[in-house]
Design an enzyme around this catalytic site. Structure first.
Site, PDB file in Angstrom:
ATOM      1  N   GLU A  49       0.892  -1.165   0.000  1.00 27.96           N
ATOM      2  CA  GLU A  49       0.000   0.000   0.000  1.00 27.96           C
ATOM      3  C   GLU A  49       0.922   1.204   0.000  1.00 27.96           C
ATOM      4  O   GLU A  49       1.760   1.353   0.891  1.00 27.96           O
ATOM      5  CB  GLU A  49      -0.833   0.010   1.277  1.00 27.96           C
ATOM      6  N   ASP A  60      -5.853   9.970   9.662  1.00 24.78           N
ATOM      7  CA  ASP A  60      -4.542   9.465  10.051  1.00 24.78           C
ATOM      8  C   ASP A  60      -4.044  10.038  11.368  1.00 24.78           C
ATOM      9  O   ASP A  60      -4.233  11.213  11.663  1.00 24.78           O
ATOM     10  CB  ASP A  60      -3.515   9.762   8.952  1.00 24.78           C
ATOM     11  N   TYR A 175     -11.300  -3.841   2.795  1.00 25.66           N
ATOM     12  CA  TYR A 175     -10.408  -3.395   3.862  1.00 25.66           C
ATOM     13  C   TYR A 175     -11.259  -3.113   5.082  1.00 25.66           C
ATOM     14  O   TYR A 175     -12.019  -2.153   5.096  1.00 25.66           O
ATOM     15  CB  TYR A 175      -9.671  -2.137   3.402  1.00 25.66           C
TER      16      TYR A 175
END
Lengths: 273, 390
Positions: A49, A60, A175
């Site tokens: 990734e 994040d 995911y």
């Protein structure tokens, strides 16, 4: 069979989950990042990734935020990310590469132009955090038409009613985000993750990879009992950050990442024992 | 779903999507619920102090020598700005949704104070994210928030301003989505926030229209508001959008001047459409789509984006958006203070600077109304510093 399908099939045949590793493209500079990328498959990574830096990464944690600042400071651009993939592909035709990031840099690049360039470079899939299924027209559908997988995030808040909507245009793999939270946070319950993976698998034949909060070989082994893949990211980007001397790559930078990958790589191997 | 054409949208992480869809449903239901509307109205009258007055600024009118200048006095609201209008509406929604914790972002601190205020009133814990730079330049509001019981979390990422505070608020929200309501203060963010904030703020323009008609028997020839994210502006403009005879002006933060690289925050004059914080709208960004830090003397309007409905109104040219420099805003701040005895917020002073340019070009039987969105008590220290009074 696409590179991603092949890779998950290989891992399944070896009775283990695939190891997906996330690193930030261009972090901390082009040459070092290229060396890190090339070291990943040797260290046990099945799928790469590749983070596309963005100024405002709202999903994040601090480690990846900092990586996302180092990379542009080192000259990385969206064009540069694609260039790195192209170079990598000349040496490695089998390791799947999934670009992960946020929509705006792609939108500004131009969606069609970006997809064509990504396909040419050898990109296999995209994970774009801020594009839920409600915005499929933007990039997901054009990507599928261009022959690039669009890998969707599902989360603990995605209930059974919504799951089919989320899975509808998903391809490559699913995911599963292990928790409500940002990258690098701690997983509260590994058991709950296992249940969630089984729940998703009852809705789809696609491989299910789990990411967010996986740090150790134990995490990898335990979560990998249920999941078809596990994703490790923050610890790698953090290792880059900690290896720097005066803000620059040191002779330890590449080996720091390689050493850390070895741990979950061992974890996935004993996940099904 | 877009606000209008290209702009708006729901560009958020999947973790937040189910909540955002639920929020939209709950908001639709609340809108039609007479009990909700009655509670909102009661709060507007007895808590906020609505309607806010429409004030004729006589000395300023004479000084400028053109159109009559009026102020819609949102700075007289409880907490000192228009921000309370939106907070009063959203806090009731948060209660309806059973949320037990409130988070918000704030720039100048006006929205943070208004949020902390309604949280005190409704006994809900709240955390306010505020850029570290803004914490420094808006100390009085930081103290007010703390006294009201809020936790103020300084954000050091980036330039430590509103954009960074919003990133951090979104990160907290993703982490605590089960318990937490994100009370967005500006008319931006993912749908339905821009629409909700506009609805709660549109009381400004609706009252203004009635009050002006009662005073002058017509509609004003022009209305003006400052635009950071654009909540007071959209609230002021909304009731007039279908009255083409009313000219509408939005004053953007021109900072050191729009020609100065990274020296302003005029996202419509000097930016281009992009995707940030859940919506597509005009943004300050570089050629690679990285978002730039805006600059303004005023915290809040330095936000590098703007609410999506403003982007639409800019493209359709219904509203004229003009940059106002730091120095023009400072001059307007002083003029208003000396001539009308009203210390305006630096944000609102940007709008006034536009009025100062506009009024002399209009005739004496015409009128221009400024939304005086906030009072400037919080700015006296930083303005004093700029002017060398301290």
């Amino acid at each position: 069979m696409s590179r991603i399908e092949k890779r998950f099939a290989q891992a399944k045949a070896a009775n283990r989950p695939a190891l997906v590793t996330y690193v930030m493209a261009g972090d901390p500079d082009l040459a070092t990042s290229r060396a890190i990328m090339e070291a990943l498959p040797q260290a046990g990574s099945d799928i790469i990734e590749f983070g596309m830096p963005f100024s405002d990464p709202m999903a994040d944690g601090v480690a990846i935020q900092l990586g996302g600042q180092r990379a542009p400071a080192g000259g990385m651009t969206p064009r540069g990310v694609l260039g790195m993939v192209e170079d990598f592909r000349r040496k490695d035709e089998t390791t799947p590469i999934v670009l992960m990031g946020y929509y705006n840099p792609i939108y500004i690049f131009g969606v069609d132009k970006f997809l064509a360039a990504a396909k040419d470079a050898g990109v296999d899939g995209l994970i774009i955090v801020d594009l839920p299924p409600e915005e499929d027209e933007e990039l997901c559908i054009p990507a599928l038409k261009a022959g690039i997988n669009f890998i969707r995030l599902t989360t603990p808040t995605t209930d059974d009613k919504r799951l089919p909507t989320v899975l509808h245009n998903t391809s490559g793999f699913v995911y599963y985000v292990s928790m409500n939270g940002i990258t690098g946070a701690a997983i509260k319950s590994r058991g709950a993750v296992g249940e969630a993976v089984e729940r998703i698998k009852s809705h789809t034949d696609l491989p299910v990879a789990v990411g967010f909060g996986i740090k150790t070989a134990e995490d990898a082994a335990e979560i990998g009992r249920h999941a078809d893949g596990i994703v490790v990211g923050t610890v790698l980007v953090d290792a880059v950050g900690k290896s720097l001397v005066d803000g620059k790559a040191s002779d330890k930078t590449v080996s720091a990442v390689r050493d850390i990958v070895a741990s979950p790589a061992a974890g996935v191997k004993r996940a099904r024992e | 779903m877009a606000v209008s054409g290209l702009y708006g949208g729901r560009f958020v992480a999947e973790t937040l999507m189910p909540l955002i869809l639920d929020l939209e449903q709950q908001y639709r239901a609340a809108k039609l619920d007479p009990a909700y509307q009655a509670e909102l109205k009661d709060s507007a009258i007895h808590y906020t102090g609505r309607p806010s007055p429409l004030y004729f600024a006589k000395r300023l009118t004479e000084h400028l020598g053109g159109a009559k200048v009026w102020f819609k006095r949102e700075e007289l609201n409880h907490t000192g700005s228009h921000k309370i209008n939106n907070c009063s509406g959203q806090i009731l929604l948060a209660k309806r949704m059973g949320k037990t914790r409130i988070i918000a972002e704030t720039g100048a601190g006006q929205h943070g104070v208004a949020t902390a205020t309604v949280c005190a009133k409704f006994d809900l814990p709240c955390t306010i994210f505020m850029g570290a730079t803004d914490v420094e330049r808006q100390k009085p509001n930081v103290l007010r928030m703390k006294m009201l019981g809020a936790e103020v979390r300084p954000v050091t990422a980036g330039a430590g301003t509103l954009k960074d505070a919003m990133n951090e608020a979104l990160r907290d929200w993703v982490t605590n989505v089960d318990t937490t309501y994100y009370l967005i203060g500006t008319a931006a963010g993912p749908h339905p926030y821009p629409e909700m904030v506009r609805d709660f703020q549109s009381v400004i323009g609706t009252e203004l229209k009635e009050q002006f008609r009662a005073a002058e028997g017509k509609l004003p020839e022009a209305i003006v508001a400052c635009v950071g994210g654009g909540s007071n502006a959209i609230g002021t403009f909304h009731a007039f959008l279908d009255n083409p005879e009313v000219a509408i002006y939005g004053a953007e933060a021109g900072g050191h001047g729009v020609d100065v690289e990274n020296g302003h925050a005029a996202s419509m004059t000097g930016g281009s459409p992009g995707v940030l914080h859940g919506n597509r709208t005009y943004l300050l960004q570089d050629k690679d789509g990285q978002i730039l830090e805006g600059h303004s003397i005023s915290a809040g309007p330095d936000y590098p984006g703007v609410g999506p409905e403003h982007s639409f109104l800019h493209d359709t040219k219904r509203v004229t958006y003009v940059p106002i420099t730091d120095n023009e805003a400072l001059a307007a701040f002083q003029l208003c203070t000396r001539m009308e005895g009203i210390i305006p917020a630096l944000e609102s002073a940007h709008g006034l600077a536009r009025v100062i340019k506009l009024a002399p070009t209009m005739s004496k039987d015409q009128s221009v109304v400024l939304c005086l969105s906030g009072r400037g008590d919080k700015d006296v220290e930083s303005v004093g510093n700029y002017l060398g009074l301290l």
